[in-house]
Design an enzyme around this catalytic site. Structure first.
Site, PDB file in Angstrom:
ATOM      1  N   GLU A   4       4.379  -3.577  -0.159  1.00  0.00           N
ATOM      2  CA  GLU A   4       4.920  -3.434   1.260  1.00  0.00           C
ATOM      3  C   GLU A   4       6.572  -3.791   1.174  1.00  0.00           C
ATOM      4  O   GLU A   4       7.147  -4.255   0.306  1.00  0.00           O
ATOM      5  CB  GLU A   4       4.480  -4.427   2.177  1.00  0.00           C
ATOM      6  CG  GLU A   4       3.131  -3.859   2.866  1.00  0.00           C
ATOM      7  CD  GLU A   4       3.579  -2.975   4.023  1.00  0.00           C
ATOM      8  OE1 GLU A   4       4.716  -2.318   4.179  1.00  0.00           O
ATOM      9  OE2 GLU A   4       2.526  -2.609   4.765  1.00  0.00           O
ATOM     10  N   ASN A  14       4.080  -3.446  12.833  1.00  0.00           N
ATOM     11  CA  ASN A  14       4.689  -2.638  11.550  1.00  0.00           C
ATOM     12  C   ASN A  14       5.545  -1.593  12.087  1.00  0.00           C
ATOM     13  O   ASN A  14       6.141  -1.585  13.206  1.00  0.00           O
ATOM     14  CB  ASN A  14       3.249  -1.751  11.066  1.00  0.00           C
ATOM     15  CG  ASN A  14       2.922  -2.467   9.840  1.00  0.00           C
ATOM     16  OD1 ASN A  14       3.651  -2.890   8.997  1.00  0.00           O
ATOM     17  ND2 ASN A  14       1.608  -2.403   9.513  1.00  0.00           N
ATOM     18  N   ASP A  44       1.667   2.761   9.406  1.00  0.00           N
ATOM     19  CA  ASP A  44       2.237   1.499   8.819  1.00  0.00           C
ATOM     20  C   ASP A  44       3.704   1.492   8.685  1.00  0.00           C
ATOM     21  O   ASP A  44       4.100   1.713  10.003  1.00  0.00           O
ATOM     22  CB  ASP A  44       1.216   1.393   7.355  1.00  0.00           C
ATOM     23  CG  ASP A  44       1.039   0.068   6.822  1.00  0.00           C
ATOM     24  OD1 ASP A  44       2.233  -0.662   6.842  1.00  0.00           O
ATOM     25  OD2 ASP A  44       0.389  -0.199   6.260  1.00  0.00           O
TER      26      ASP A  44
END
Length: 298
Positions: free
Chosen positions: A16, A146, A205
């Site tokens: 991430e 997100n 996301d």
């Protein structure tokens, strides 16, 4: 577009928050369940990493050197050279229920970081702003924060709630650091109970913005990254060889390499066998460059 080889080294469990450091010629990203900070040095194609002891939600470059890490227990200064870290501010939530997640600095160096409400039983996560020594909640009503990104003119802030399959947009006052006029920018169809994964488009996301103001969104479980124009319409789609992309960012000397972090954590064994690049950072060349990363000031 043409695909390039994944970055070298072991896959992340759930990569991430990638960002390209323009002076170090390096890509940094977090492995959240792996509790690690990772980086790839482009000059010699070398991987490096640091164990952190707790989950990192995001990382960003710090003006004057080093990084800022948003860990479960707070915001930290981190020195990649020594591995030393120093607490900036403690987390403002119950760390047994929440943790920091996706975040970025704005053009003036303020930090904007969302949280995840881990029971996922109600929309109790928030967006926090850190500036002038204060950490303030500025938006809420989501479960998994997100997709934080800024438009090229810094007049729009994008923010997603992944389980709600929704991307929001705010008017952003860069001078005051204030948000207003929250609205739905894009909404995607949730997966129905009987729907095969191959027919599911995924949920939004992490995100990044290119120089034309288009928003690139990783669609988790959708095996794709979408490019949306400033009105929220899909104008391009990048199909991926893995089910779970997590976040794109732009890098390289011309900002025309799209790096995409991905996940393999808790995925079915059959899927992992069929998708050996799951957890890797994928690279693609794109026609439109991205925007350079903003450096945090703390």
């Amino acid at each position: 577009m043409r695909s390039l080889a994944p970055l070298p080294g072991a896959p992340s469990l759930l990569g991430e928050s990638p960002f390209w450091h323009p002076t170090d010629n390096t890509l940094y990203w977090c492995d959240i369940p792996g509790r690690r900070l990772e980086c790839w040095h482009a000059a010699d194609d070398r991987r490096e990493g640091w164990p952190l002891g707790t989950e990192p939600g995001c990382c960003m470059p710090l003006l004057g050197g080093g990084l800022v890490l948003a860990l479960r227990d707070g915001l930290w200064r981190f020195d990649p050279e020594s591995g030393a870290r120093r607490l900036i501010v403690e987390a403002p939530y119950d760390t047994t229920q929440q943790r920091f997640n996706d975040g970025k600095a704005d053009p003036l160096g303020r930090l904007w970081i969302g949280t995840v409400h881990e029971p996922r039983d109600r929309p109790a996560a928030h967006l926090y702003r850190y500036a002038a020594g204060r950490l303030d909640a500025v938006a809420g009503g989501v479960t998994t924060a997100n997709g934080l990104a800024f438009s090229p003119d810094a007049r729009t802030l994008y923010w997603s709630d992944t389980p709600a399959h929704t991307v929001y947009a705010f008017d952003f006052d860069i001078t005051a650091g204030e948000l207003s006029k929250r609205r739905v920018f894009a909404r995607f169809a949730p997966r129905t109970p009987e729907q095969p994964l191959d027919d599911y488009g995924g949920r939004p996301d992490g995100a990044a913005v290119d120089a034309e103001g288009c928003l690139w969104i990783a669609m988790y479980e959708g095996a794709r990254v979408l490019r949306l124009d400033p009105q929220g319409s899909i104008v391009d789609e990048l199909a991926l060889p893995v089910r779970c992309p997590t976040m794109p960012c732009f890098g390289g000397s011309d900002l025309r390499t799209l790096f995409v972090t991905t996940a393999c954590h808790n995925r079915p064994a059959v899927e992992r066998a069929q998708q050996p690049d799951a957890g890797a950072v994928l690279r693609y060349r794109v026609d439109v460059p991205g925007l350079p990363v903003h450096f945090a000031q703390v």
